[in-house]
Design a protein around this motif. Structure first.
Motif, PDB file in Angstrom:
ATOM      1  N   LEU A 105       0.812  -1.217   0.000  1.00 33.90           N
ATOM      2  CA  LEU A 105       0.000   0.000   0.000  1.00 33.90           C
ATOM      3  C   LEU A 105       0.845   1.266   0.000  1.00 33.90           C
ATOM      4  O   LEU A 105       0.344   2.345  -0.352  1.00 33.90           O
ATOM      5  N   THR A 106       2.098   1.159   0.385  1.00 34.05           N
ATOM      6  CA  THR A 106       2.937   2.350   0.536  1.00 34.05           C
ATOM      7  C   THR A 106       2.970   3.235  -0.700  1.00 34.05           C
ATOM      8  O   THR A 106       2.737   4.450  -0.607  1.00 34.05           O
ATOM      9  N   SER A 114       0.915   3.580  -3.287  1.00 32.00           N
ATOM     10  CA  SER A 114      -0.357   4.206  -3.655  1.00 32.00           C
ATOM     11  C   SER A 114      -0.733   5.291  -2.658  1.00 32.00           C
ATOM     12  O   SER A 114      -1.287   6.335  -3.040  1.00 32.00           O
ATOM     13  N   VAL A 115      -0.442   5.085  -1.375  1.00 32.98           N
ATOM     14  CA  VAL A 115      -0.720   6.119  -0.378  1.00 32.98           C
ATOM     15  C   VAL A 115       0.178   7.328  -0.622  1.00 32.98           C
ATOM     16  O   VAL A 115      -0.281   8.477  -0.590  1.00 32.98           O
ATOM     17  N   ASP A 161     -10.937  -0.440   5.671  1.00 31.57           N
ATOM     18  CA  ASP A 161     -10.318   0.060   4.436  1.00 31.57           C
ATOM     19  C   ASP A 161      -8.877   0.463   4.762  1.00 31.57           C
ATOM     20  O   ASP A 161      -8.611   1.617   5.088  1.00 31.57           O
ATOM     21  N   LYS A 219      -6.133   1.040   3.033  1.00 29.18           N
ATOM     22  CA  LYS A 219      -5.551   2.140   2.266  1.00 29.18           C
ATOM     23  C   LYS A 219      -6.170   3.466   2.663  1.00 29.18           C
ATOM     24  O   LYS A 219      -5.466   4.466   2.852  1.00 29.18           O
ATOM     25  N   ASP A 275      -3.460   3.464  -9.189  1.00 27.40           N
ATOM     26  CA  ASP A 275      -2.148   2.898  -8.917  1.00 27.40           C
ATOM     27  C   ASP A 275      -1.083   3.874  -9.401  1.00 27.40           C
ATOM     28  O   ASP A 275      -0.858   4.028 -10.595  1.00 27.40           O
TER      29      ASP A 275
END
Length: 398
Positions: free
Chosen positions: A9-10, A12-13, A49, A51, A92
């Motif tokens: 997730l890193t 995309s965050v 959730d 993200k 993404d």
């Protein structure tokens, strides 16, 4: 705590924060703070959730840091309104972030380190180990790289035309390929598993950048990844290529990799990743270890040496020469390689064993074990030394 989820997730965050207007360095710091908070909170209270939770926490940390920095008051006015909590956008940004980290004014090593930290999810310690430098040195290098990217005003509005939209820029592509290759290799270290992610990103890159070296890297990854299941035993022991169960190799990935490689080579713009993929294809295409076309492999190593002038290539070439022309020829080729190079002793041990000098080989295996880069390799080399010593002691004396 699912560390692989956090790692995935890193990027995309981080991408969400950058698109909202945060400069790269501040965004990366805020995301790291959010990851630390997730490690603390999620085991007892996992979010529905993940993200969205990370985006919300990271954005709040970014706003807090911005408000506390009077030198950035004008930025604070621009980002004052906090977006309402809700599901994170399904975008993404990972590939774009690779190009953002490959900023032209960064050195290749700094770009790789920054990308592994910000996008790949590796810790500073892991990156320092990959570069064989102290962790504090790597931390300084990454910090300087983040300041360089932020100091050049790289924001979504400015980066898209230069780094995100121009994906055919040779310098950027070359750096991104090096990053992807290092991430892929790190995936085999046993510490983190990023090989599949590197393949996914390289597929994306190949779909957007029409360059034979991008295709060559994708082919190389697929061919190496196809052998992954056979590389270790159930208890984690390394299995040398010659001893691997080829029935466990992924024939679909091999066929795809060879097809991609053939199309790339047909364009007659040879690069190092295509040459490496050609070597991997010759290994993958051999039905048995004995049927391997070592003569062609030596020829490809000659091509690769001309492209890179790498001592590691010359080290691997010595092994291939030893298989094609005999161990004495391999040792002669090895004599031209710097003896301080990692794995030099292991190659020398193998060639001396094939030449029948078991005493020298056993000593070199033990020496190589002491400097092995990871536990699995150390154990393998230690067993090789023990095997030769046991065999020598078991032989009857005259």
């Amino acid at each position: 705590m699912n560390e692989s989820l956090l790692r995935s997730l890193t990027p995309s965050v981080l991408g969400v924060l950058v698109r909202r207007g945060a400069d790269f360095a501040a965004a990366e710091d805020a995301v790291q703070d959010a990851l630390v908070e997730a490690v603390r909170v999620w085991p007892a209270d996992p979010p529905r959730d993940p993200k969205g939770w990370l985006v919300t926490v990271a954005w709040r940390r970014f706003l807090d840091a911005t408000r506390a920095d009077t030198a950035r008051r004008r930025r604070e006015d621009r980002v004052e309104e906090e977006p309402a909590p809700g599901p994170a956008p399904a975008v993404d940004d990972t590939l774009q972030l690779y190009f953002l980290c490959a900023y032209p004014s960064l050195t290749p090593s700094s770009a790789v380190a920054l990308t592994l930290r910000a996008v790949g999810g590796l810790t500073t310690r892991q990156i320092a180990q990959a570069y064989l430098v102290p962790e504090a040195t790597m931390a300084q290098r990454i910090s300087r790289a983040k300041r360089t990217v932020s100091g050049n005003g790289v924001s979504p509005a400015r980066a898209k035309p230069r780094a995100w939209g121009r994906l055919d820029r040779p310098g950027d592509v070359a750096t991104v390929l090096r990053v992807l290759y290092l991430v892929f290799n790190e995936g085999y270290s046993g510490d983190v598993d990023l090989a599949a992610e590197a393949i996914r990103l390289t597929r994306q890159l190949a779909a957007r950048v029409d360059h034979p070296e991008v295709a060559g890297l994708l082919a190389l990854m697929l061919l190496h990844h196809a052998r992954r299941a056979a590389r270790t035993t159930a208890d984690g022991r390394l299995v040398p290529l010659a001893e691997q169960d080829r029935g466990r190799w992924d024939t679909g990935a091999i066929a795809e990799g060879i097809g991609i490689l053939q199309a790339a080579l047909a364009r007659d713009r040879l690069g190092q990743f295509q040459a490496q993929a050609a070597i991997a294809a010759l290994h993958a295409d051999a039905p048995t270890a004995e049927a391997t076309d070592w003569v062609q492999i030596v020829e490809w190593y000659d091509e690769l040496a001309g492209l890179t002038d790498s001592p590691v290539v010359r080290l691997n070439r010595a092994v291939a020469v030893g298989e094609a022309d005999g161990p004495r020829a391999g040792l002669a080729a090895l004599a031209e390689v710097d003896g301080s190079l990692p794995r030099h002793a292991a190659v020398a041990a193998y060639l001396h064993e094939r030449d029948g000098d078991l005493v020298t080989a056993a000593g070199l295996y033990a020496e190589a074990a002491r400097t092995a880069p990871n536990l699995a390799e150390r154990d393998h080399l230690t067993r090789q030394a023990a095997r030769l010593n046991a065999g020598r002691h078991d032989r009857p004396t005259a």
